[in-house]
Motif scaffolding. Structure first.
Motif, mmCIF file in Angstrom:
data_model
loop_
_atom_site.group_PDB
_atom_site.id
_atom_site.type_symbol
_atom_site.label_atom_id
_atom_site.label_comp_id
_atom_site.label_asym_id
_atom_site.label_seq_id
_atom_site.Cartn_x
_atom_site.Cartn_y
_atom_site.Cartn_z
ATOM 1 N N THR A 1 0.880 -1.217 0.116
ATOM 2 C CA THR A 1 -0.213 -0.005 -0.084
ATOM 3 C C THR A 1 0.730 1.256 -0.042
ATOM 4 O OG1 THR A 1 -0.058 -0.003 2.561
ATOM 5 C CG2 THR A 1 -1.731 -1.288 1.246
ATOM 6 N N ALA A 2 0.280 2.391 -0.094
ATOM 7 C CA ALA A 2 0.970 3.810 -0.012
ATOM 8 C C ALA A 2 1.150 4.217 1.590
ATOM 9 C CB ALA A 2 0.212 4.814 -0.908
ATOM 10 N N LEU A 3 0.644 3.471 2.366
ATOM 11 C CA LEU A 3 0.930 3.926 3.688
ATOM 12 C C LEU A 3 2.091 4.203 4.189
ATOM 13 C CD1 LEU A 3 -1.799 1.624 5.744
ATOM 14 C CD2 LEU A 3 -1.998 3.961 4.782
ATOM 15 N N ALA A 4 2.939 3.469 3.678
ATOM 16 C CA ALA A 4 4.542 3.987 4.131
ATOM 17 C C ALA A 4 4.912 5.216 3.705
ATOM 18 C CB ALA A 4 5.511 2.842 3.333
ATOM 19 N N GLN A 5 4.162 5.947 2.848
ATOM 20 C CA GLN A 5 4.702 7.303 2.538
ATOM 21 C C GLN A 5 3.874 8.439 3.355
ATOM 22 O OE1 GLN A 5 3.280 7.806 -1.848
ATOM 23 N NE2 GLN A 5 4.220 5.758 -2.264
ATOM 24 N N LEU A 6 3.182 8.026 4.355
ATOM 25 C CA LEU A 6 2.515 8.810 5.165
ATOM 26 C C LEU A 6 3.611 9.732 5.970
ATOM 27 C CD1 LEU A 6 -0.618 6.977 6.600
ATOM 28 C CD2 LEU A 6 -0.505 8.908 4.691
ATOM 29 N N GLN A 7 3.413 10.734 6.509
ATOM 30 C CA GLN A 7 4.182 11.577 7.252
ATOM 31 C C GLN A 7 3.198 12.355 8.209
ATOM 32 O OE1 GLN A 7 6.024 14.359 4.787
ATOM 33 N NE2 GLN A 7 6.989 12.843 3.480
ATOM 34 N N GLU A 8 3.971 12.798 9.501
ATOM 35 C CA GLU A 8 3.133 13.474 10.329
ATOM 36 C C GLU A 8 2.482 14.801 9.624
ATOM 37 O OE1 GLU A 8 5.038 14.384 14.109
ATOM 38 O OE2 GLU A 8 5.511 11.954 14.497
ATOM 39 N N GLY A 9 1.185 14.984 9.954
ATOM 40 C CA GLY A 9 0.612 15.992 9.309
ATOM 41 C C GLY A 9 -0.153 15.709 8.032
ATOM 42 N N GLU B 1 -0.343 15.652 -9.106
ATOM 43 C CA GLU B 1 0.047 14.664 -9.962
ATOM 44 C C GLU B 1 1.458 14.066 -9.564
ATOM 45 O OE1 GLU B 1 0.357 16.756 -13.523
ATOM 46 O OE2 GLU B 1 -2.059 17.185 -13.702
ATOM 47 N N GLY B 2 1.555 12.699 -9.833
ATOM 48 C CA GLY B 2 2.789 11.850 -9.566
ATOM 49 C C GLY B 2 2.556 11.102 -8.157
ATOM 50 N N GLU B 3 1.481 11.641 -7.395
ATOM 51 C CA GLU B 3 1.333 11.057 -6.061
ATOM 52 C C GLU B 3 0.747 9.566 -6.018
ATOM 53 O OE1 GLU B 3 -0.062 12.822 -2.179
ATOM 54 O OE2 GLU B 3 -0.190 14.745 -3.366
ATOM 55 N N GLU B 4 0.942 8.619 -5.231
ATOM 56 C CA GLU B 4 0.505 7.403 -5.320
ATOM 57 C C GLU B 4 -0.860 7.148 -4.395
ATOM 58 O OE1 GLU B 4 3.390 4.168 -4.586
ATOM 59 O OE2 GLU B 4 3.821 4.259 -6.796
ATOM 60 N N VAL B 5 -1.691 6.517 -4.797
ATOM 61 C CA VAL B 5 -2.900 6.075 -3.924
ATOM 62 C C VAL B 5 -3.011 4.648 -3.807
ATOM 63 C CG1 VAL B 5 -3.844 8.471 -4.352
ATOM 64 C CG2 VAL B 5 -4.548 6.528 -5.691
ATOM 65 N N ASN B 6 -4.203 4.214 -3.129
ATOM 66 C CA ASN B 6 -4.347 2.605 -2.834
ATOM 67 C C ASN B 6 -5.454 2.401 -3.927
ATOM 68 O OD1 ASN B 6 -2.362 2.276 -0.794
ATOM 69 N ND2 ASN B 6 -3.661 3.236 0.546
ATOM 70 N N LEU B 7 -5.630 1.284 -4.628
ATOM 71 C CA LEU B 7 -6.448 1.071 -5.251
ATOM 72 C C LEU B 7 -6.794 -0.482 -5.053
ATOM 73 C CD1 LEU B 7 -8.134 0.750 -8.311
ATOM 74 C CD2 LEU B 7 -6.397 -0.258 -8.958
ATOM 75 N N GLU B 8 -8.280 -0.518 -4.682
ATOM 76 C CA GLU B 8 -8.864 -2.045 -4.478
ATOM 77 C C GLU B 8 -9.958 -1.928 -5.705
ATOM 78 O OE1 GLU B 8 -11.985 -4.125 -1.478
ATOM 79 O OE2 GLU B 8 -10.775 -2.579 -0.523
#
Length: 198
Positions: free
Chosen positions: A70-78, A174-181
């Motif tokens: 998933t893209a959860l690893a890209q999360l940051q505080e805020g 643009e360029g950001e990743e998101v989770n797809l189900e």
């Protein structure tokens, strides 16, 4: 199980590296208003278990498998995240059946604004392209959306002002990743008609 109708935009207020996992703290007064330890909350479309509750916030542990897929690893505080509580048997199914199990991460390729809505084009990995059909349902970062166009290597969704305002899709760059189900029903139909598919 979820519907893909985002209830609240939460804010990541704590990230704790636990070696082979990540503990995420999220400020979310609405979804925690009736939450209990062990409840499921979809965070950007990923089904996570509430492991700690504080006043207006919750924590969830994310194992390495989920971080890899998933893209959860890209999360940051805020970081802002789309949140939805698990479906109740008495709830209207306003979106579609969503499991909170991510099939792929996809990249926002292009935003095309209109006067009152926007078209977002995402990459489409070959491994899941057979499940994405025009006018079918997909879940992007936990939001149930209708596919408005699809071609080799990409698909589009058209977002109304409410979706742009009440989910994180309004700020997605643009360029950001998101989770797809993808739609789980399509996967079951495929398996029943071709039992040799993994």
């Amino acid at each position: 199980m979820f519907t893909g109708l985002v209830e609240e935009i939460g804010v990541v207020d704590k990230l704790e590296d636990c070696g082979d996992s990540l503990r995420i703290g999220i400020a979310a007064p609405l979804v925690t208003s009736d939450a209990a330890l062990g409840d499921s909350i979809a965070v950007n479309g990923v089904c996570l278990t509430v492991t700690d509750l504080q006043d207006g916030s919750f924590a969830a542990d994310v194992m390495q498998e989920s971080l890899n897929r998933t893209a959860l690893a890209q999360l940051q505080e805020g970081s802002k995240v789309n949140l939805e509580r698990a479906l109740l048997p008495t709830t209207r199914l306003g979106g579609h059946i969503v499991q909170g199990h991510v099939d792929a991460t996809v990249q926002l390729l292009k935003r095309t604004p209109s006067e009152n809505w926007e078209v977002l084009r995402f990459s489409l990995p070959e491994a899941v392209d057979r499940y994405v059909v025009e006018k079918g349902s997909v879940t992007l970062n936990g939001t149930s959306l209708t596919v408005s166009a699809v071609d080799k290597g990409w698909f589009e969704v058209s977002l109304i002002p409410a979706t742009l305002r009440e989910t994180t899709h309004g700020q997605l760059a643009e360029g950001e990743e998101v989770n797809l189900e993808v739609d789980v029903l399509a996967k079951y139909v495929e398996k029943m008609t071709n039992p040799h598919v993994n």
